[in-house]
Design a protein around this motif. Sequence first.
Motif, PDB file in Angstrom:
ATOM      1  N   PHE A  39      57.143  20.125   1.806  1.00 54.11           N
ATOM      2  CA  PHE A  39      55.691  20.240   1.760  1.00 54.11           C
ATOM      3  C   PHE A  39      55.267  21.699   1.571  1.00 54.11           C
ATOM      4  CE2 PHE A  39      54.064  16.093   3.914  1.00 54.11           C
ATOM      5  CZ  PHE A  39      54.664  15.352   2.912  1.00 54.11           C
ATOM      6  N   GLU A  40      55.956  22.612   2.227  1.00 53.24           N
ATOM      7  CA  GLU A  40      55.663  24.041   2.016  1.00 53.24           C
ATOM      8  C   GLU A  40      55.830  24.397   0.541  1.00 53.24           C
ATOM      9  OE1 GLU A  40      54.958  26.906   3.982  1.00 53.24           O
ATOM     10  OE2 GLU A  40      54.633  25.780   5.842  1.00 53.24           O
ATOM     11  N   LEU A  42      55.353  22.572  -1.918  1.00 58.95           N
ATOM     12  CA  LEU A  42      54.236  21.991  -2.665  1.00 58.95           C
ATOM     13  C   LEU A  42      52.919  22.714  -2.376  1.00 58.95           C
ATOM     14  CD1 LEU A  42      54.982  18.182  -2.149  1.00 58.95           C
ATOM     15  CD2 LEU A  42      55.399  19.551  -4.219  1.00 58.95           C
ATOM     16  N   GLY A  43      52.968  23.691  -1.461  1.00 59.77           N
ATOM     17  CA  GLY A  43      51.779  24.447  -1.110  1.00 59.77           C
ATOM     18  C   GLY A  43      50.999  23.858   0.045  1.00 59.77           C
ATOM     19  N   LEU A  44      51.542  22.847   0.705  1.00 58.08           N
ATOM     20  CA  LEU A  44      50.875  22.239   1.857  1.00 58.08           C
ATOM     21  C   LEU A  44      51.301  23.001   3.103  1.00 58.08           C
ATOM     22  CD1 LEU A  44      51.292  18.510   0.849  1.00 58.08           C
ATOM     23  CD2 LEU A  44      49.183  19.848   0.826  1.00 58.08           C
ATOM     24  N   ARG A  45      50.397  23.861   3.573  1.00 64.51           N
ATOM     25  CA  ARG A  45      50.726  24.752   4.675  1.00 64.51           C
ATOM     26  C   ARG A  45      49.777  24.524   5.858  1.00 64.51           C
ATOM     27  NH1 ARG A  45      54.127  27.783   1.735  1.00 64.51           N
ATOM     28  NH2 ARG A  45      53.602  28.141  -0.421  1.00 64.51           N
ATOM     29  N   PRO A  46      50.310  24.488   7.035  1.00 64.73           N
ATOM     30  CA  PRO A  46      51.717  24.606   7.414  1.00 64.73           C
ATOM     31  C   PRO A  46      52.487  23.298   7.171  1.00 64.73           C
ATOM     32  CG  PRO A  46      50.382  24.382   9.389  1.00 64.73           C
ATOM     33  CD  PRO A  46      49.429  24.436   8.218  1.00 64.73           C
ATOM     34  N   ARG A 159      47.915  25.807  -0.230  1.00 71.49           N
ATOM     35  CA  ARG A 159      48.061  27.223  -0.568  1.00 71.49           C
ATOM     36  C   ARG A 159      49.333  27.380  -1.399  1.00 71.49           C
ATOM     37  NH1 ARG A 159      43.723  26.569   0.714  1.00 71.49           N
ATOM     38  NH2 ARG A 159      42.592  27.352   2.489  1.00 71.49           N
ATOM     39  N   PRO A 160      49.249  27.105  -2.705  1.00 69.39           N
ATOM     40  CA  PRO A 160      50.447  27.222  -3.545  1.00 69.39           C
ATOM     41  C   PRO A 160      50.956  28.662  -3.583  1.00 69.39           C
ATOM     42  CG  PRO A 160      48.612  26.263  -4.785  1.00 69.39           C
ATOM     43  CD  PRO A 160      48.087  26.698  -3.461  1.00 69.39           C
TER      44      PRO A 160
END
Length: 165
Positions: A39-40, A42-46, A159-160
Amino acid sequence: MDLDLGMLVVRLALGPMLVAHGANKVWGGGGLAGTAGWFESLGLRPGRLHARLAAVTELTAGVLVTLGLLTGPACAAFVGLMTVAALTDHRGKGFFVFKGGAEYVVLVAMVAVGLALVGPGSWSLDAALGLPFSGLVWGVVAAVGGVLAALGLLAVFRRPAQDAA
């Protein structure tokens, strides 16, 4: 009876499939840590938050659809999950799933909307309990609400990584 059997078949196709996806996020190869890392990327943070959120949503919505319980809200969760997948993991890869495209997630989301519209059938907990969670309003809630929830999540949390120039 034909419609009831047909909707049971649809629920038994969609629900357990999503349960399996949620279980894989938790107990599959890399477990939650691996899912969080993916997921990180993919820009999915956190990533840790999104791994847990996706797994819980998939497990819950999958069980609800399988049982035919709270069908409309569960279908909205399906649409939200598939919209996030389409806009992150499948984005820019075209339509066909064999090229990484969004074919699969679009189909799953559309079938979920159809289920919310038609309802889970008489052989469901919604019917047994007299719960009114399907029909035109719930179809719209599933389609529009699911997409809006996904867009909201992405607007707040995506957040890519910046490409090196």
